[in-house]
Design a protein around this motif. Structure first.
Motif, PDB file in Angstrom:
ATOM      1  N   THR A  81      83.688  23.614  15.288  1.00 41.84           N
ATOM      2  CA  THR A  81      82.985  22.742  14.031  1.00 41.84           C
ATOM      3  C   THR A  81      83.587  22.971  12.609  1.00 41.84           C
ATOM      4  N   ALA A 139      81.512  24.971  11.064  1.00 46.86           N
ATOM      5  CA  ALA A 139      81.788  26.393  11.285  1.00 46.86           C
ATOM      6  C   ALA A 139      82.417  26.920  10.996  1.00 46.86           C
ATOM      7  N   SER A 198      78.707  18.189  11.626  1.00 39.70           N
ATOM      8  CA  SER A 198      78.298  19.178  11.439  1.00 39.70           C
ATOM      9  C   SER A 198      77.882  20.217  10.058  1.00 39.70           C
ATOM     10  N   VAL A 250      81.803  21.421  19.449  1.00 35.52           N
ATOM     11  CA  VAL A 250      80.645  22.414  19.055  1.00 35.52           C
ATOM     12  C   VAL A 250      80.352  23.513  19.104  1.00 35.52           C
ATOM     13  N   GLY A 251      79.722  24.008  18.501  1.00 34.23           N
ATOM     14  CA  GLY A 251      79.520  25.773  17.717  1.00 34.23           C
ATOM     15  C   GLY A 251      80.690  25.636  16.723  1.00 34.23           C
ATOM     16  N   ASP A 252      81.399  27.037  17.193  1.00 34.53           N
ATOM     17  CA  ASP A 252      82.586  27.510  16.466  1.00 34.53           C
ATOM     18  C   ASP A 252      83.892  26.515  16.125  1.00 34.53           C
ATOM     19  N   ALA A 296      68.785  24.865  21.155  1.00 29.64           N
ATOM     20  CA  ALA A 296      68.973  25.645  20.474  1.00 29.64           C
ATOM     21  C   ALA A 296      70.617  24.062  20.072  1.00 29.64           C
ATOM     22  N   VAL A 297      71.552  24.409  19.348  1.00 22.86           N
ATOM     23  CA  VAL A 297      72.922  24.306  19.165  1.00 22.86           C
ATOM     24  C   VAL A 297      73.293  24.465  19.920  1.00 22.86           C
ATOM     25  N   ASP A 298      73.536  25.946  20.182  1.00 24.74           N
ATOM     26  CA  ASP A 298      74.220  26.906  21.045  1.00 24.74           C
ATOM     27  C   ASP A 298      74.399  25.866  22.486  1.00 24.74           C
ATOM     28  N   GLU A 299      73.502  24.966  22.755  1.00 25.23           N
ATOM     29  CA  GLU A 299      72.545  24.800  24.214  1.00 25.23           C
ATOM     30  C   GLU A 299      74.136  22.993  24.699  1.00 25.23           C
ATOM     31  N   GLN A 316      70.395  24.617  13.196  1.00 24.50           N
ATOM     32  CA  GLN A 316      69.892  25.826  14.009  1.00 24.50           C
ATOM     33  C   GLN A 316      69.350  24.619  15.314  1.00 24.50           C
ATOM     34  N   THR A 317      69.237  23.372  15.180  1.00 24.11           N
ATOM     35  CA  THR A 317      68.233  23.460  16.275  1.00 24.11           C
ATOM     36  C   THR A 317      68.644  21.761  16.395  1.00 24.11           C
TER      37      THR A 317
END
Length: 618
Positions: free
Chosen positions: A212, A215, A192, A208-210, A139-142, A124-125
């Motif tokens: 990885t 994901a 990830s 990153v994000g989706d 946050a991971v999304d950043e 999450q982070t």
């Protein structure tokens, strides 16, 4: 208002089943203590009404879309039993139906736990490195591609990327299904969701994000569990026609026999509940098992097709072989082999050629110290590299590099070179001061369990094994002989591989193609089942039907075994479901089965098919 009432009843269906069960228990308890029949009947009436409401609401919703559902059959049967005063029948039937729904719900929840546990493991982070020495928890999304993140011991890697500083031991069980620790140092790829067990590493984000790997695993498996197999689609269509047929049959029997109770009992016992739930619960359990063990299966249809695969076609590099050049042999023509190797590695360290890197890695594994006293290093285009180490002139490369420098190779040395070439190895010669010191054979080595796993595939129903490769004929022959494949084809372009896949399909064979590269994507898409190695390219993974996350042939055998077991489990559930309904109807005709007892057996059959499917989870 109506929608809110319906929603409330659906959300509290399990609580309603509990209340209904308590009322039934109270009614029979009161009867046992000698309380009046009126008290018992009042509790049974309350249980019938409370239990019937959510069932009738579901039947109503189905009728709105012109579907005659199982809920409608039960609703009519309960109303009929209520009308003729069989309150114990109506109460018990509604409770058993609700309880069966509860069991089904809990079991499907259980079978999906492996996927939910994966999703819960998603980081999450992340600790983002800002500037040269400042850290910020975000946050991971950043996190964006190119950012650097710090991952300490006990923390999860938040991105797919490459280690640029530090060393750590990483557990990649969430990606590969294997809990072993892997050393990660500068240059190593990390994913990830993997966990740093010991050490601290700095990672630069590549995906990153989706995007990885972690994901994509979750997305692939969730999509797979929602897809239907041919058997499931058939059962859905069957239930669509079967349910109205049972309703018509009950009406006709009621009119002919004038036995209203018999008619409504047929409605209850004819419900295809176990048949409807049996197929999807097997598929979901099988896919969940695969995900837990590093085998991603993209849907129920894939399971059935994989179970029937009788021909497996392999690409060579990265599937049967490691996909990485390694030193296969070292033949020494000098008194101090280790010293010559250390010198060779020190020179080759100046090059980024795959053969040079293989030698450097090999020498590092032997813990030999490489000298730094290198001067006048130069690359001879197409032939190799020449350098001065201390007072010695070193030449490393092809035989022509040595002969041009006046170095004469003996007959024994020529025979050694010829033997290594016939073994499919790339030859690197090391000369020190006008004398050949080392012959190093470099090759893409065979995976250690390849022959054993191909034997296991044959034991699991695969009749034909084939090797297709773009490599030269000698390399293909050596690999094929080593693993026991008698049919191989070399020097192939991607389009030519597709031709072989289509030819096998035209002969009536169900074909699986195993590959890992972009050039394998056309064959992966053409085959009945495309199987990609998890360490392969994104294109190959997206094109395939099954992904082997650890890129091992052991996982391939697991995939085949799991598919066969899942398909067999599904057939067992269908037999149990249909057999139960048939036996109940025969027992009803012979007067051996009543509504409540029949409904109990009916719900038990649902529990049996669920428990049978749950065996796949283990």
């Amino acid at each position: 208002m109506q929608m809110q009432i319906q929603k409330w009843f659906q959300q509290h269906k399990n609580h309603i089943a509990l209340v209904s069960g308590l009322l039934i228990a109270g009614a029979y308890g009161g009867h046992w203590f000698g309380l009046p029949n009126g008290f018992m009947n009042s509790l049974l009436v309350m249980a019938s009404i409370i239990g019937a409401i959510p069932i009738m609401l579901q039947a109503y919703q189905a009728l709105k879309v012109k579907v005659i559902s199982i809920d409608l059959l039960v609703s009519i049967a309960v109303i009929g039993a209520f009308i003729i005063g069989e309150y114990h029948e109506s109460a018990i039937v509604t409770w058993l139906f609700l309880f069966g729904g509860f069991l089904e719900q809990q079991t499907l929840k259980k079978t999906r736990e492996s996927i939910r546990s994966l999703a819960a493991m998603a980081p999450q982070t992340a600790v983002k490195i800002v500037g040269s020495d400042q850290f910020e928890t975000v946050a991971v999304d950043e996190i964006a591609v190119g950012d650097r993140v710090l991952v300490r011991a006990g923390a999860q890697v938040p991105v797919d990327g490459q280690v640029v500083a530090g060393t750590g031991y990483v557990n990649e069980a969430s990606i590969t299904g294997e809990a072993q620790l892997i050393t990660k140092s500068i240059g190593a790829a990390v994913y990830s969701g993997s966990l740093v067990d010991n050490g601290t590493i700095t990672v630069v984000a590549n995906q990153v994000g989706d995007d990885t790997a972690f994901a994509k695993i979750i997305e692939l498996v969730e999509d797979a569990q929602d897809s239907q197999s041919t058997a499931e689609r058939f059962i859905d269509r069957f239930a669509t026609y079967y349910t109205p047929a049972v309703l018509v049959l009950a009406i006709l029997i009621g009119l002919v026999t004038r036995d209203f109770k018999l008619a409504i009992t047929i409605l209850v016992l004819g419900c295809p509940g176990a048949l409807v739930i049996g197929a999807p619960v097997s598929i979901v359990a099988g896919i969940g098992n695969g995900a837990k063990n590093g085998v991603l299966i993209k849907g129920g249809e894939v399971v059935n097709t994989m179970a029937g695969v009788d021909t497996v076609i392999f690409d060579k590099t990265g599937t049967l072989t490691r996909g990485k050049m390694t030193v296969a042999q070292v033949t020494s023509f000098t008194a101090d082999k280790n010293a010559a190797l250390a010198i060779a590695a020190a020179v080759e360290r100046q090059s980024d050629h795959p053969l040079a890197q293989a030698i450097v890695t090999y020498v590092a594994q032997q813990s030999l110290a490489m000298t730094s006293e290198i001067t006048d290093s130069q690359t001879v285009k197409g032939l190799g590299i020449q350098a001065v180490v201390g007072q010695q002139t070193i030449r490393i490369g092809r035989a022509k590099l040595l002969t041009q420098a006046g170095i004469v190779l003996t007959q024994d040395q020529m025979r050694a070179i010829d033997s290594a070439q016939k073994a499919g190895q790339s030859i690197v010669l090391v000369a020190i001061d006008q004398q050949l010191a080392l012959l190093i054979g470099v090759a893409d080595t065979l995976k250690p369990d390849a022959a054993e796993m191909l034997t296991a595939l044959r034991q699991n129903g695969v009749k034909r094994l084939m090797l297709l490769t773009g490599d030269h004929d000698q390399a293909a022959r050596n690999i094929a002989q080593a693993v026991g494949i008698t049919e191989y084809h070399a020097n192939l372009l991607p389009a030519e591989k597709v031709t072989f896949v289509k030819k096998a399909q035209a002969q009536g064979q169900t074909v699986a193609f195993v590959g890992d590269g972009i050039n394998d994507s056309p064959s992966l898409a053409t085959a009945d089942i495309g199987i990609a190695m998890g360490a392969g390219t994104d294109v190959a993974i997206e094109t395939s039907d099954i992904v082997l996350m650890q890129s091992t042939l052991t996982e391939l055998v697991k995939a085949k075994q799991l598919a066969r077991r899942t398909a067999r489990n599904l057939r067992q559930n269908i037999v149990i479901a249909i057999g139960t309904v048939a036996l109940l109807l025969v027992g009803l005709i012979l007067g051996k089965v009543q509504m409540a007892s029949g409904m109990l057996v009916h719900e038990l059959s649902i529990l049996v098919v669920i428990l049978n499917a749950m065996r796949l989870i283990k």
